[in-house]
Design a protein around this motif. Structure first.
Motif, PDB file in Angstrom:
ATOM      1  N   VAL A 188      -0.422   4.699   6.138  1.00  0.00           N
ATOM      2  CA  VAL A 188      -1.287   3.898   5.955  1.00  0.00           C
ATOM      3  C   VAL A 188      -0.285   3.181   6.432  1.00  0.00           C
TER       4      VAL A 188
ATOM      5  N   CYS B 131      -5.449   4.167   6.700  1.00  0.00           N
ATOM      6  CA  CYS B 131      -4.757   5.593   6.393  1.00  0.00           C
ATOM      7  C   CYS B 131      -5.232   6.909   7.276  1.00  0.00           C
TER       8      CYS B 131
ATOM      9  N   VAL C   1      -5.150   6.636  -2.539  1.00  0.00           N
ATOM     10  CA  VAL C   1      -4.653   5.494  -1.365  1.00  0.00           C
ATOM     11  C   VAL C   1      -4.286   4.340  -2.633  1.00  0.00           C
TER      12      VAL C   1
ATOM     13  N   SER D 269      -4.835  11.035   7.299  1.00  0.00           N
ATOM     14  CA  SER D 269      -4.975  12.565   6.493  1.00  0.00           C
ATOM     15  C   SER D 269      -4.989  13.908   6.827  1.00  0.00           C
TER      16      SER D 269
ATOM     17  N   VAL E  13      -2.956  12.511   2.144  1.00  0.00           N
ATOM     18  CA  VAL E  13      -2.707  11.557   3.308  1.00  0.00           C
ATOM     19  C   VAL E  13      -1.103  10.867   3.379  1.00  0.00           C
TER      20      VAL E  13
ATOM     21  N   ALA F 191       0.850  -1.541  -0.409  1.00  0.00           N
ATOM     22  CA  ALA F 191      -0.052  -0.438   0.287  1.00  0.00           C
ATOM     23  C   ALA F 191       0.898   1.256   0.584  1.00  0.00           C
TER      24      ALA F 191
ATOM     25  N   CYS G 288       0.391   6.136   0.187  1.00  0.00           N
ATOM     26  CA  CYS G 288      -0.349   6.988   0.035  1.00  0.00           C
ATOM     27  C   CYS G 288       0.584   8.742  -0.198  1.00  0.00           C
TER      28      CYS G 288
END
Length: 510
Positions: A116, A129, A89, A131, A113, A81, A83
């Motif tokens: 993660v 996540c 994301v 932000s 973001v 993953a 961001c």
């Protein structure tokens, strides 16, 4: 008992070939694969084996700097993953041995973001996540229909900088059967820690929805990172937080009570960017803004000791190269004559800027040949160095200024004054017929009518005190007039060249 410093191993340098600053680097569960992200909007994945590394793939999908990456547990496959600043994301999955594919993209945040993190695998494939819009999103994958479910809640009003999942309470939960582990995990609380721009660390608990369990206050500036320590069966939970105030706080939870201990009595030399625990949860690594990475371990008395300190020995290669290519030169002072220089401008011309260089001086006028050529027939001698030019209307030469209107007429001295001396000129001849004009270039003369019977004709150029008809005394005045004679009336100059021997002197300005 003092803790001895551990000699740091020799670091292994890795050329990631990123084109901009690197913000994060994460190894997978087996420490065989490394992912890096950068402000060049790309993610690079490497296979690492000791000092050897091999570039596997370059992932491009973000439209801004990529802040952080996170690996999922290998039981779900090779999933990564990421961001970034573009409020996205992206979840990547390796399809074959070398290529990664974008399998899901989340775009419901309205700002960057920043963090993660995947939850412990016992809770399933779940991603948190954080932000800058102050909200936290939880993405959950449904294995039955292959879809992603999303939940969002407000965490920090100013912005969320970091998220970290709490480990399971005990390792006795683990079992060979994954279904049994899932059922056991349902009986344990799912908790999450967040750090924000409000200088606080918050603990969240899932109870049909995400609820705030505890707010930890102790920092004086933004909380940059939070990290929950892995649990190896101890009854104590450890949580580390690093802040912009150059402090690292260790939060311990025992029997539902939270206590805080500073990692060191005094502050660090620079801002704290990252805190990270070892797999055993007993060693903490701290990265600060002065290019230092310090390793800490808890002593027997509950105090923390630095067991290793890594510092970058040299400045970055790009910075060193820039310094070598651009040596510093002493500042040059501006000449006093040019400081604040301004010039007057003509109408409609833009004024020069203050400090501009003065205008260039005009080139010197070349010397004029002072040796005059002999005059041509009918030409009046000119002063040395003055060039001869054809006369203008009114008898003026080029470059010659006309007389002022208030000045006495040229060639007409006051009454009774002696005649003006000047070069000999040709006199105006009397007319021979009625209406005929005697012309001199630059002036006109009126012709009187013929005398009547018994009338004595007047003599031209008569001087007061002398009998009529007597010859004039003294040289004639310039323009052919004698002293006392009335000046001729103004008139337009005749067409054609002037008579031979006439003066190039203005006579029409009276």
């Amino acid at each position: 008992m003092a803790t001895a410093m551990v000699e740091a191993p020799e670091p292994v340098n890795l050329d990631t070939q990123h084109e901009d600053m690197i913000h994060d680097a994460q190894v997978d569960y087996y420490s065989k694969r490394l992912a890096t992200c950068s402000s060049d909007q790309s993610i690079r994945v490497f296979d690492i084996d000791g000092s050897r590394q091999n570039l596997v793939d370059i992932l491009k999908g973000h439209e801004g700097p990529v802040w952080q990456v996170a690996w999922a547990h290998p039981k779900f496959g090779t999933i990564l993953a990421s961001c970034g600043y573009d409020a996205r994301v992206i979840i990547w999955q390796q399809e074959n041995e070398s290529r990664f594919q974008n399998i899901h993209e989340y775009r419901k945040h309205s700002s960057s973001v920043n963090s993660v993190a995947f939850a412990p695998h016992e809770h399933g494939l779940m991603l948190a996540c954080g932000s800058s819009d102050g909200r936290v999103s939880i993405l959950m994958y449904n294995f039955e229909d292959g879809s992603w479910h999303e939940e969002m809640f407000a965490a920090h009003p100013i912005g969320c900088n970091s998220v970290s999942w709490a480990p399971l309470a005990s390792t006795n939960l683990l079992s060979i059967n994954a279904e049994i582990n899932r059922k056991r995990a349902a009986n344990f609380e799912c908790r999450l820690a967040t750090g924000g721009c409000d200088n606080m660390v918050k603990i969240w608990k899932w109870n049909q929805k995400w609820e705030l369990e505890k707010t930890l206050e102790g920092h004086e500036d933004w909380v940059r990172d939070v990290s929950w320590a892995p649990n190896i069966g101890l009854p104590v939970q450890y949580l580390a937080s690093g802040s912009q105030d150059r402090n690292v706080l260790i939060w311990t939870e025992e029997n539902g009570e939270w206590k805080t201990t500073p990692l060191k009595p005094d502050r660090f030399a620079d801002v704290i960017w990252r805190v990270s625990w070892s797999l055993s949860g007993t060693v903490l690594a701290v990265a600060s803004g002065d290019n230092r990475i310090s390793i800490w371990r808890e002593g027997h008395e509950g105090d923390w000791k630095c067991i290793s300190d890594l510092q970058e020995a040299h400045p970055p290669a790009q910075q060193l190269q820039t310094q070598q290519q651009q040596p510093q030169q002493p500042a040059q002072q501006q000449p006093p004559a040019q400081q604040g220089y301004q010039t007057q401008q003509s109408f409609g011309q833009r004024p020069p800027y203050v400090g501009a260089a003065p205008p260039a001086q005009p080139a010197p006028i070349p010397a004029v040949n002072t040796q005059a050529a002999p005059p041509r027939p009918g030409q009046v001698n000119q002063p040395y160095g003055q060039q001869q030019a054809p006369p203008l209307a009114g008898g003026m030469q080029y470059g010659q200024q006309p007389p002022q209107m208030s000045a006495p007429p040229m060639g007409a001295p006051p009454m009774g004054a002696p005649p003006m001396a000047g070069p000999p000129t040709q006199r105006i001849q009397p007319p021979t017929a009625f209406g005929q004009q005697a012309q001199q270039y630059g002036q006109t003369a009126s012709v009187p009518p013929p005398p009547r019977p018994g009338q004595t004709p007047p003599t031209y150029g008569a001087v007061p005190g002398q009998p009529q008809g007597a010859p004039p005394s003294g040289p004639p005045v310039a323009g052919g007039m004698y002293g006392g004679a009335a000046p001729p009336r103004m008139g337009a100059p005749p067409q054609g060249p002037p008579p031979t021997g006439s003066m190039s002197r203005p006579t029409g300005y009276y």
